[in-house]
Scaffold this motif. Structure first.
Motif, short mmCIF file in Angstrom:
data_model
loop_
_atom_site.label_atom_id
_atom_site.label_comp_id
_atom_site.label_asym_id
_atom_site.label_seq_id
_atom_site.Cartn_x
_atom_site.Cartn_y
_atom_site.Cartn_z
N ARG A 1 0.85 -1.19 0.00
CA ARG A 1 0.00 0.00 0.00
C ARG A 1 0.88 1.23 0.00
N LYS A 2 0.35 2.29 -0.55
CA LYS A 2 1.07 3.56 -0.51
C LYS A 2 1.01 4.11 0.90
N GLU A 3 1.91 4.98 1.22
CA GLU A 3 2.06 5.44 2.59
C GLU A 3 0.83 6.14 3.15
#
Length: 68
Positions: A37-39
């Motif tokens: 997942r992106k941050e």
């Protein structure tokens, strides 16, 4: 002379078949990489209980006509 020109026997075929099936099974068992997942993304929220099915508008209309 005819012994040297014989085609491979049944044992050779079956050994190759079993070897190929083993190789496919070994490659199928290799776990795949997870997608990161992106941050800044929040994780998906799960429903509070087990979800057996989701009622759509069409399903709701069906049950309304069925039980009335």
């Amino acid at each position: 002379m005819s012994e040297a020109r014989k085609s491979p026997g049944r044992r050779t075929f079956l050994a190759g078949l079993v070897t190929g099936a083993g190789a496919v099974a070994a490659l199928a068992g290799v776990p795949r990489k997870a997608v990161a997942r992106k941050e800044g993304e929040a994780p998906e929220r799960a429903a509070p209980g087990p979800v057996l099915y989701r009622r759509t508008e069409e399903v709701e209309r069906y049950y309304r006509t069925l039980y009335r």
